[in-house]
Scaffold this motif. Structure first.
Motif, mmCIF file in Angstrom:
data_model
loop_
_atom_site.group_PDB
_atom_site.id
_atom_site.type_symbol
_atom_site.label_atom_id
_atom_site.label_comp_id
_atom_site.label_asym_id
_atom_site.label_seq_id
_atom_site.Cartn_x
_atom_site.Cartn_y
_atom_site.Cartn_z
ATOM 1 N N MET A 1 -4.164 4.390 -3.070
ATOM 2 C CA MET A 1 -3.555 4.118 -4.357
ATOM 3 C C MET A 1 -4.555 4.355 -5.488
ATOM 4 N N LYS A 2 -4.147 5.146 -6.464
ATOM 5 C CA LYS A 2 -5.084 5.558 -7.503
ATOM 6 C C LYS A 2 -4.813 4.904 -8.862
ATOM 7 N N ALA A 3 -3.605 4.366 -9.019
ATOM 8 C CA ALA A 3 -3.253 3.775 -10.324
ATOM 9 C C ALA A 3 -2.226 2.669 -10.123
ATOM 10 N N ILE A 4 -2.302 1.654 -10.973
ATOM 11 C CA ILE A 4 -1.268 0.612 -11.011
ATOM 12 C C ILE A 4 -0.631 0.654 -12.395
ATOM 13 N N VAL A 5 0.686 0.734 -12.415
ATOM 14 C CA VAL A 5 1.410 0.663 -13.684
ATOM 15 C C VAL A 5 2.165 -0.659 -13.704
ATOM 16 N N PHE A 6 2.253 -1.248 -14.877
ATOM 17 C CA PHE A 6 2.764 -2.615 -15.003
ATOM 18 C C PHE A 6 3.966 -2.699 -15.928
ATOM 19 N N ASP A 7 4.987 -3.385 -15.440
ATOM 20 C CA ASP A 7 6.000 -3.868 -16.370
ATOM 21 C C ASP A 7 5.291 -4.854 -17.301
ATOM 22 N N PRO A 168 0.944 11.902 -6.955
ATOM 23 C CA PRO A 168 2.232 11.734 -6.291
ATOM 24 C C PRO A 168 2.638 10.257 -6.359
ATOM 25 N N PRO A 169 3.952 9.966 -6.354
ATOM 26 C CA PRO A 169 4.401 8.573 -6.472
ATOM 27 C C PRO A 169 3.739 7.632 -5.459
ATOM 28 N N GLU A 170 3.435 8.107 -4.271
ATOM 29 C CA GLU A 170 2.833 7.253 -3.240
ATOM 30 C C GLU A 170 1.473 6.719 -3.660
ATOM 31 N N GLU A 171 0.835 7.357 -4.625
ATOM 32 C CA GLU A 171 -0.493 6.907 -5.060
ATOM 33 C C GLU A 171 -0.450 6.064 -6.325
ATOM 34 N N VAL A 172 0.770 5.746 -6.749
ATOM 35 C CA VAL A 172 0.941 4.913 -7.946
ATOM 36 C C VAL A 172 1.726 3.665 -7.540
ATOM 37 N N ARG A 186 10.366 1.920 -5.734
ATOM 38 C CA ARG A 186 10.277 2.209 -4.290
ATOM 39 C C ARG A 186 11.192 3.367 -3.900
ATOM 40 N N ALA A 187 12.351 3.429 -4.516
ATOM 41 C CA ALA A 187 13.297 4.510 -4.195
ATOM 42 C C ALA A 187 12.692 5.886 -4.479
ATOM 43 N N LEU A 188 11.696 5.924 -5.354
ATOM 44 C CA LEU A 188 11.048 7.187 -5.720
ATOM 45 C C LEU A 188 9.752 7.407 -4.960
ATOM 46 N N GLY A 189 9.423 6.462 -4.078
ATOM 47 C CA GLY A 189 8.224 6.631 -3.258
ATOM 48 C C GLY A 189 6.996 5.913 -3.777
ATOM 49 N N ALA A 214 10.513 -6.679 1.211
ATOM 50 C CA ALA A 214 9.130 -6.704 1.689
ATOM 51 C C ALA A 214 8.313 -5.714 0.864
ATOM 52 N N TRP A 215 8.017 -6.110 -0.346
ATOM 53 C CA TRP A 215 7.214 -5.247 -1.223
ATOM 54 C C TRP A 215 5.821 -5.063 -0.634
ATOM 55 N N ASP A 216 5.131 -4.009 -1.049
ATOM 56 C CA ASP A 216 3.815 -3.718 -0.456
ATOM 57 C C ASP A 216 2.848 -4.870 -0.674
ATOM 58 N N PHE A 217 2.936 -5.480 -1.844
ATOM 59 C CA PHE A 217 2.122 -6.667 -2.126
ATOM 60 C C PHE A 217 2.998 -7.713 -2.806
ATOM 61 N N VAL A 218 2.782 -8.960 -2.418
ATOM 62 C CA VAL A 218 3.399 -10.085 -3.125
ATOM 63 C C VAL A 218 2.261 -11.063 -3.376
ATOM 64 N N ALA A 219 2.053 -11.401 -4.649
ATOM 65 C CA ALA A 219 0.946 -12.295 -4.978
ATOM 66 C C ALA A 219 1.396 -13.259 -6.071
ATOM 67 N N GLU A 220 0.756 -14.405 -6.129
ATOM 68 C CA GLU A 220 1.171 -15.426 -7.101
ATOM 69 C C GLU A 220 0.912 -15.000 -8.548
ATOM 70 N N ASP A 221 -0.159 -14.273 -8.753
ATOM 71 C CA ASP A 221 -0.451 -13.783 -10.107
ATOM 72 C C ASP A 221 -1.400 -12.598 -10.026
#
Lengths: 231, 231
Positions: A1-7, A168-172, A186-189, A214-221
């Motif tokens: 994973m190369k980038a995290i995008v946030f709501d 690619p979507p898999e790395e974001v 997730r529907a987009l990869g 079952a998201w890839d990560f679930v964390a409290e914050d």
């Protein structure tokens, strides 16, 4: 994973408490009484329907600042609250001064040391620039609906960010407090991280209290997420 | 003035020394000899002509990373230098790891405390994200050619940034080391700030040594500019 995008709205900033606080300040400044909590909640209720009008093509592309203002004028009329244009502008600007959840500044800073961090938000560029400056969010980039002239959950927003990152979507990974947003990603990869914000909609919140898949990560914050990711 | 947008290559980062340094490192790693200075200078000479092909519509929209790579392949062929694809990718990535001029990190940070700061660059988003992370440039936003599918000096880039900032051009200032860039901005009503970078093109530099017009601000570097602006 190369980038995290946030709501942003709800996931990173506590729009509800921030709006209520600013309505309360306005009450004092103007010497009038305002139903602050009701206004905050009803304004937000008009958010999705206003974007849906754009998404369905009923109105041309309109940035969120302008949708917010249209909704606000409607709401003030419903409540019989008369404000002058400058005050309406001031109230609309409440969205530019939202406070972050307490874990956000430190969590984002930690994540930024290890990966690209960016927004993936329906807010327009200038709105997000102001929120980031106010809440001290150290973005590498602001990706938002306005850049693609589509609102989430339209695929153009998610894929547009990946394209501009040249990944690619898999790395974001999308990090959000909303299961529906993660489903679209997730529907987009894309990878997915869920962080619950159980009081985003106030004490009576009934949705998005838990991860629904079952998201890839679930964390409290964000701090907990950064600890999971940085090992 | 509500925002300052910055040219990046040359104005904020010393692309020439950074490229030469990285070519020299590559020489050592591969155990070959490379004409590092010549390669850096000739690669940059292909920059404007490659964008002009896009600007004239001779080739479809192409991001700078890809133009850089095409130019690099051409240049390596001219010099009879054979590199494998992975090494060509590595060399193209040199542009992602440029060093800032020494006044830039502090100057930008000071300016950011008083105004919105953003790029206005021909580099693509992912290139600029990497440069910003490498050189620690604390952008509020990255505005770039890729967002508008036009290269400077096309007006779409300058006006596109103003539109996304929701500011009239008069409230946005371009800071650049290049008189031509400032001319394009002033013609659209933007404010202008010139900072000379007299060794951007090496010790023999003959252009952009001085301000060629009475720009709104002329300062020796970003720290000096911040002192002029923050009084």
């Amino acid at each position: 994973m190369k980038a995290i995008v946030f709501d942003v709205f709800g996931t990173l900033v506590d729009w509800r408490s921030s709006l209520i606080h600013q309505f309360n300040e306005l009450e004092k400044d103007l010497g009038i009484e305002l139903p602050s909590e009701v206004l905050a909640d009803q304004w937000r209720q008009l958010y999705a329907p206003s974007m849906d009008r754009v998404r369905r093509g009923e109105i041309p592309w309109t940035v969120l600042d302008d949708l917010h203002r249209e909704s606000l004028v409607k709401l003030l009329n419903q409540h019989g609250i008369a404000l002058d244009e400058a005050t309406i502008d001031r109230v609309n600007y409440f969205w530019h001064q939202l406070e972050p959840w307490s874990d956000v500044p430190h969590g984002l800073q930690r994540l930024k040391e290890h990966t690209i961090i960016a927004t993936l938000t329906n807010g327009n560029v200038s709105l997000m620039v102001d929120v980031a400056r106010h809440a001290k969010l150290p973005w590498d980039m602001i990706f938002c609906a306005e850049l693609f002239e589509h609102y989430k959950p339209d695929t153009e927003v998610y894929l547009g960010a990946c394209r501009l990152l040249r990944l690619p979507p898999e790395e974001v990974m999308l990090c959000a407090a909303h299961n529906a947003d993660l489903r679209a990603a997730r529907a987009l990869g894309m990878k997915t991280a869920f962080i619950p914000r159980r009081t985003e909609y106030g004490p009576q919140q009934s949705k998005d209290l838990e991860a629904e898949e079952a998201w890839d990560f679930v964390a409290e914050d964000l701090v907990a997420l950064s600890e999971r990711l940085i090992e």
